[in-house]
Design a protein around this motif. Structure first.
Motif, PDB file in Angstrom:
ATOM      1  N   VAL A  86       0.856  -1.177   0.000  1.00 48.98           N
ATOM      2  CA  VAL A  86       0.000   0.000   0.000  1.00 48.98           C
ATOM      3  C   VAL A  86       0.895   1.231   0.000  1.00 48.98           C
ATOM      4  O   VAL A  86       1.855   1.323   0.762  1.00 48.98           O
ATOM      5  CB  VAL A  86      -0.916  -0.007   1.244  1.00 48.98           C
ATOM      6  N   GLY A  87       0.587   2.163  -0.887  1.00 52.66           N
ATOM      7  CA  GLY A  87       1.348   3.408  -0.947  1.00 52.66           C
ATOM      8  C   GLY A  87       2.549   3.373  -1.869  1.00 52.66           C
ATOM      9  O   GLY A  87       3.258   4.357  -1.999  1.00 52.66           O
ATOM     10  N   SER A  88       2.806   2.252  -2.526  1.00 56.62           N
ATOM     11  CA  SER A  88       3.957   2.197  -3.429  1.00 56.62           C
ATOM     12  C   SER A  88       3.634   2.919  -4.734  1.00 56.62           C
ATOM     13  O   SER A  88       2.496   2.943  -5.177  1.00 56.62           O
ATOM     14  CB  SER A  88       4.378   0.752  -3.700  1.00 56.62           C
ATOM     15  N   ALA A  89       4.644   3.492  -5.305  1.00 60.54           N
ATOM     16  CA  ALA A  89       4.475   4.300  -6.517  1.00 60.54           C
ATOM     17  C   ALA A  89       4.356   3.428  -7.757  1.00 60.54           C
ATOM     18  O   ALA A  89       4.779   2.276  -7.771  1.00 60.54           O
ATOM     19  CB  ALA A  89       5.654   5.258  -6.671  1.00 60.54           C
ATOM     20  N   GLY A  90       3.782   4.003  -8.796  1.00 60.51           N
ATOM     21  CA  GLY A  90       3.623   3.307 -10.062  1.00 60.51           C
ATOM     22  C   GLY A  90       3.790   4.277 -11.226  1.00 60.51           C
ATOM     23  O   GLY A  90       4.475   5.291 -11.105  1.00 60.51           O
ATOM     24  N   VAL A  91       3.120   3.972 -12.335  1.00 59.21           N
ATOM     25  CA  VAL A  91       3.245   4.765 -13.556  1.00 59.21           C
ATOM     26  C   VAL A  91       1.859   4.992 -14.148  1.00 59.21           C
ATOM     27  O   VAL A  91       1.059   4.058 -14.248  1.00 59.21           O
ATOM     28  CB  VAL A  91       4.139   4.036 -14.587  1.00 59.21           C
ATOM     29  N   SER A  92       1.604   6.238 -14.550  1.00 62.02           N
ATOM     30  CA  SER A  92       0.388   6.564 -15.292  1.00 62.02           C
ATOM     31  C   SER A  92       0.765   6.651 -16.767  1.00 62.02           C
ATOM     32  O   SER A  92       1.768   7.271 -17.119  1.00 62.02           O
ATOM     33  CB  SER A  92      -0.197   7.890 -14.820  1.00 62.02           C
ATOM     34  N   THR A  93      -0.058   6.033 -17.619  1.00 64.23           N
ATOM     35  CA  THR A  93       0.234   5.982 -19.056  1.00 64.23           C
ATOM     36  C   THR A  93      -0.956   6.504 -19.848  1.00 64.23           C
ATOM     37  O   THR A  93      -2.093   6.155 -19.565  1.00 64.23           O
ATOM     38  CB  THR A  93       0.540   4.524 -19.486  1.00 64.23           C
ATOM     39  N   TRP A  94      -0.652   7.334 -20.846  1.00 68.84           N
ATOM     40  CA  TRP A  94      -1.652   7.831 -21.785  1.00 68.84           C
ATOM     41  C   TRP A  94      -1.209   7.431 -23.182  1.00 68.84           C
ATOM     42  O   TRP A  94      -0.035   7.507 -23.515  1.00 68.84           O
ATOM     43  CB  TRP A  94      -1.756   9.355 -21.733  1.00 68.84           C
ATOM     44  N   ARG A  95      -2.176   7.046 -24.026  1.00 69.96           N
ATOM     45  CA  ARG A  95      -1.884   6.670 -25.417  1.00 69.96           C
ATOM     46  C   ARG A  95      -2.660   7.583 -26.350  1.00 69.96           C
ATOM     47  O   ARG A  95      -3.841   7.847 -26.139  1.00 69.96           O
ATOM     48  CB  ARG A  95      -2.270   5.217 -25.676  1.00 69.96           C
ATOM     49  N   PHE A  96      -1.974   8.042 -27.380  1.00 73.16           N
ATOM     50  CA  PHE A  96      -2.561   8.937 -28.369  1.00 73.16           C
ATOM     51  C   PHE A  96      -2.215   8.453 -29.770  1.00 73.16           C
ATOM     52  O   PHE A  96      -1.229   7.744 -29.965  1.00 73.16           O
ATOM     53  CB  PHE A  96      -2.006  10.362 -28.215  1.00 73.16           C
ATOM     54  N   GLN A  97      -2.982   8.909 -30.732  1.00 68.00           N
ATOM     55  CA  GLN A  97      -2.699   8.682 -32.153  1.00 68.00           C
ATOM     56  C   GLN A  97      -2.478  10.052 -32.784  1.00 68.00           C
ATOM     57  O   GLN A  97      -3.242  10.978 -32.539  1.00 68.00           O
ATOM     58  CB  GLN A  97      -3.894   7.992 -32.834  1.00 68.00           C
TER      59      GLN A  97
END
Length: 131
Positions: A86-97
């Motif tokens: 709980v509370g560990s960091a991660g990654v946010s990802t966005w995809r575009f064309q």
């Protein structure tokens, strides 16, 4: 006489294959110095930013470069460490064309949405040039 022509033709085919543009371009926060970025119509553009929503902080899209990009879906959060903590960091990802030629601005802020009048903890800003 046929062998030199075949060799030349094969060489040209190899050169043209090497000159093709990649089908996607990825960018991370530590690569922001690469901006502005040149893109080509038809490419996918992938943005990955470190994130930890358990702290209340979120990346908020301020400008999504709609002049040149089309979103391929919502932000996807993942925890690459698979630590299960709980509370560990991660990654946010966005995809575009990339859908149009021109120039656009991709701008996000990392903040707690309910904190009004507070300076964002981080900013991401990049100019995109599409042709």
């Amino acid at each position: 006489m046929l062998a030199p022509r075949l060799t030349l033709m094969f060489g040209l085919v190899l050169l043209s294959a090497c000159a093709q543009k990649p089908s996607s371009v990825s960018l991370e926060q530590n690569q922001q110095s690469k901006c502005p970025i040149s893109l080509h119509i038809g490419q996918q553009f992938i943005l990955r930013l470190p994130s930890n929503p358990t702290t209340g902080f979120r990346w908020l899209m301020r400008d999504s470069a709609t002049q040149v990009l089309q979103s391929l879906g919502p932000e996807v959060y993942s925890n690459p460490e698979d630590a299960g903590l709980v509370g560990s960091a991660g990654v946010s990802t966005w995809r575009f064309q990339v859908v149009k030629a021109g120039e656009g601005q991709l701008a996000l802020t990392y903040e707690r949405p309910w904190e009004v009048g507070v300076v964002p903890a981080q900013r991401f800003d990049c100019t995109l040039k599409a042709q």
